[in-house]
Design a protein around this motif. Structure first.
Motif, PDB file in Angstrom:
ATOM      1  N   GLY A   4       6.344   2.528  15.921  1.00 15.11           N
ATOM      2  CA  GLY A   4       5.040   2.413  15.295  1.00 15.11           C
ATOM      3  C   GLY A   4       5.002   1.214  14.374  1.00 15.11           C
ATOM      4  O   GLY A   4       6.035   0.650  14.008  1.00 15.11           O
ATOM      5  N   VAL A   5       3.787   0.820  13.987  1.00 15.66           N
ATOM      6  CA  VAL A   5       3.587  -0.327  13.098  1.00 15.66           C
ATOM      7  C   VAL A   5       2.620   0.066  12.000  1.00 15.66           C
ATOM      8  O   VAL A   5       1.504   0.511  12.281  1.00 15.66           O
ATOM      9  N   LEU A   6       3.059  -0.090  10.757  1.00 23.75           N
ATOM     10  CA  LEU A   6       2.190   0.111   9.600  1.00 23.75           C
ATOM     11  C   LEU A   6       1.896  -1.282   9.031  1.00 23.75           C
ATOM     12  O   LEU A   6       2.610  -1.798   8.175  1.00 23.75           O
ATOM     13  N   ASP A   7       0.844  -1.889   9.549  1.00 22.62           N
ATOM     14  CA  ASP A   7       0.527  -3.283   9.253  1.00 22.62           C
ATOM     15  C   ASP A   7      -0.424  -3.348   8.059  1.00 22.62           C
ATOM     16  O   ASP A   7      -1.568  -3.793   8.172  1.00 22.62           O
ATOM     17  N   LEU A   8       0.080  -2.946   6.901  1.00 21.33           N
ATOM     18  CA  LEU A   8      -0.762  -2.900   5.709  1.00 21.33           C
ATOM     19  C   LEU A   8      -1.156  -4.287   5.219  1.00 21.33           C
ATOM     20  O   LEU A   8      -2.219  -4.466   4.625  1.00 21.33           O
ATOM     21  N   THR A   9      -0.311  -5.286   5.454  1.00 25.09           N
ATOM     22  CA  THR A   9      -0.515  -6.617   4.872  1.00 25.09           C
ATOM     23  C   THR A   9      -0.765  -7.626   5.981  1.00 25.09           C
ATOM     24  O   THR A   9       0.168  -8.113   6.620  1.00 25.09           O
ATOM     25  N   ALA A  59      -1.097  -4.571  22.544  1.00 19.93           N
ATOM     26  CA  ALA A  59      -0.833  -4.872  23.954  1.00 19.93           C
ATOM     27  C   ALA A  59       0.216  -3.942  24.529  1.00 19.93           C
ATOM     28  O   ALA A  59       0.166  -3.581  25.713  1.00 19.93           O
ATOM     29  N   ALA A  60       1.188  -3.543  23.704  1.00 19.85           N
ATOM     30  CA  ALA A  60       2.263  -2.662  24.163  1.00 19.85           C
ATOM     31  C   ALA A  60       1.914  -1.187  24.006  1.00 19.85           C
ATOM     32  O   ALA A  60       2.694  -0.321  24.422  1.00 19.85           O
ATOM     33  N   GLY A  61       0.770  -0.872  23.411  1.00 17.74           N
ATOM     34  CA  GLY A  61       0.393   0.520  23.197  1.00 17.74           C
ATOM     35  C   GLY A  61       1.189   1.209  22.110  1.00 17.74           C
ATOM     36  O   GLY A  61       1.275   2.440  22.084  1.00 17.74           O
ATOM     37  N   VAL A  62       1.783   0.419  21.193  1.00 10.84           N
ATOM     38  CA  VAL A  62       2.553   0.993  20.092  1.00 10.84           C
ATOM     39  C   VAL A  62       1.585   1.539  19.043  1.00 10.84           C
ATOM     40  O   VAL A  62       0.672   0.830  18.623  1.00 10.84           O
ATOM     41  N   PRO A  63       1.739   2.775  18.599  1.00 11.36           N
ATOM     42  CA  PRO A  63       0.849   3.314  17.566  1.00 11.36           C
ATOM     43  C   PRO A  63       0.841   2.418  16.332  1.00 11.36           C
ATOM     44  O   PRO A  63       1.898   1.979  15.868  1.00 11.36           O
TER      45      PRO A  63
END
Length: 411
Positions: free
Chosen positions: A240-245, A270-274
């Motif tokens: 998963g990715v927590l792209d806060l910034t 693109a990869a469907g990663v949450p």
């Protein structure tokens, strides 16, 4: 046997590479030579002709064309393909290269194609200047050669001797890691983006993700950090990715020095990663020392963050465009996605009474995000908090956990 790939132009640097191979042998490490010289017919484990073919051409065609730049580009592409194949088959544990600008550029491209963690050491005459082309978003280790790579002398043998010892040690450690059975208890890896002015939110999120059973990996949103995270998402490392910034988007739009390029905020989708996407530090564009700010920005609102970093406040128009770009990128992906908005400010200086407080500009960003996500299946969570208020980072981490759980159930 532990093996190090030696990548170089063996027609012009043959003496140096033989010296490196002998040094590795004394370390009980095997050398596997890859010749990337477009004019070379030297003997090598992987000769130049094979590298050229892997790059989609032939030595004959490259020589007849007489274009050195194009030839080196082809050899770099071929070297990357050859090296990745050798690494995947377990035939090499590490890579070492020595050279000037041309040889370094070819070897660097091949090294950057290897995954993070594969030892990569480049000894170069170019290692004391702008090294971004040689490192990219990978973990290439650079060593300045001090003297030119032109024969072995009392100075170069010390530098190259250190390089041999370093890569031999890294290769042995990497070889041992690859032979160990995989750790089935390894926690899922989650990426988190952070900036100095979003640190409280990111620290809180990191602690929460750890408590939830993840391995949070923090990326500093300085251009190279964002690109590195994008690559890991594309390569399947992340749960998963927590792209806060997402501040790098502002530098890309306005012309700051910390841009991660136009592909920022695309790989996870693109990869469907949450992913949970925030708007952290979109209130600023980054420049170097105050004197380096381009004249076209005269009259704008600035803050000297430190002697080497000058921040410029984004305008309402720029914030609106950033909201549009952000939602366009998020909508283009697939998989579980959400966007979180801290309505009381997006950075440590975008706060009531702060130097970058601008309610009109923030509102333009938020309205653009709302409009951009309207009618989509992407969750929009608005919070009447500042991004660094207690609870905001924790809530974003829990939201990502929910999206990962949803994705796992669907699989």
């Amino acid at each position: 046997m532990t093996t190090v790939a030696l990548i170089g132009t063996l027609d012009t640097k043959g003496e140096e590479y033989r010296w490196l191979a002998d040094g590795l042998a004394r370390e009980d490490v095997r050398a596997l030579t890859i010749d990337v010289g477009p004019l070379s017919d030297a003997a090598a484990d992987i000769p130049a002709a094979q590298v050229a073919e892997a790059g989609g051409s032939s030595l004959t065609a490259l020589r007849e064309a007489g274009d050195r730049g194009a030839a080196l580009t082809t050899m770099a592409r071929g070297a990357a393909a050859v090296l990745v194949d050798l690494y995947r088959r377990g035939e090499v544990d590490a890579v070492l290269s020595v050279g000037g600008s041309g040889g370094s550029s070819v070897a660097a491209q091949a090294m950057q194609a290897l995954p993070v963690g594969a030892p990569k050491l480049l000894v170069s005459t170019m290692a004391s200047g702008d090294v971004s082309p040689y490192v990219g978003e990978s973990d290439v280790t650079l060593m300045y050669s001090v003297v030119d790579i032109a024969g072995i002398n009392s100075l170069s043998e010390q530098v190259l001797g250190n390089a041999v010892a370093a890569i031999a040690g890294m290769a042995r450690a990497a070889h041992a890691r690859r032979e160990r059975p995989a750790d089935s208890a390894h926690r899922p890896m989650v990426a988190l983006t952070m900036f100095g002015l979003t640190t409280p939110a990111c620290d809180e999120a990191r602690e929460e993700l750890t408590a939830l059973g993840y391995e949070p990996v923090v990326f500093h949103a300085t251009g190279s950090g964002g690109r590195a995270m994008e690559r890991l998402a594309a390569d399947g490392f992340l749960a998963g990715v927590l792209d806060l910034t997402t501040t790098e988007l502002a530098d890309d739009l306005v012309g700051g020095v910390l841009t991660a390029g136009p592909d920022r905020l695309t790989a996870a989708g693109a990869a469907g990663v949450p992913q949970v996407v925030g708007v952290g530090a979109l209130d600023m564009v980054n420049f170097g020392p105050e004197a380096s700010v381009p004249e076209r920005f005269a009259g704008r609102r600035f803050l000297v963050h430190n002697p080497t970093v000058t921040l410029m406040r984004t305008t309402a128009e720029e914030m609106r465009t950033l909201g549009e770009r952000l939602t366009e990128k998020v909508r283009a992906g697939h998989g579980p996605r959400a966007v979180v908005l801290p309505l009381r400010g997006v950075s440590g200086i975008d706060i009531e009474g702060g130097p970058f407080a601008d309610a009109e500009a923030d509102a333009a960003l938020f309205d653009a995000v709302r409009t951009g996500l309207s009618g989509s299946d992407i969750r929009l969570v608005e919070s009447d908090q500042h991004i660094n208020d207690p609870g905001f980072g924790r809530a974003a981490a829990r939201l990502l956990h929910e999206l990962i759980a949803t994705s796992t159930q669907e699989d």
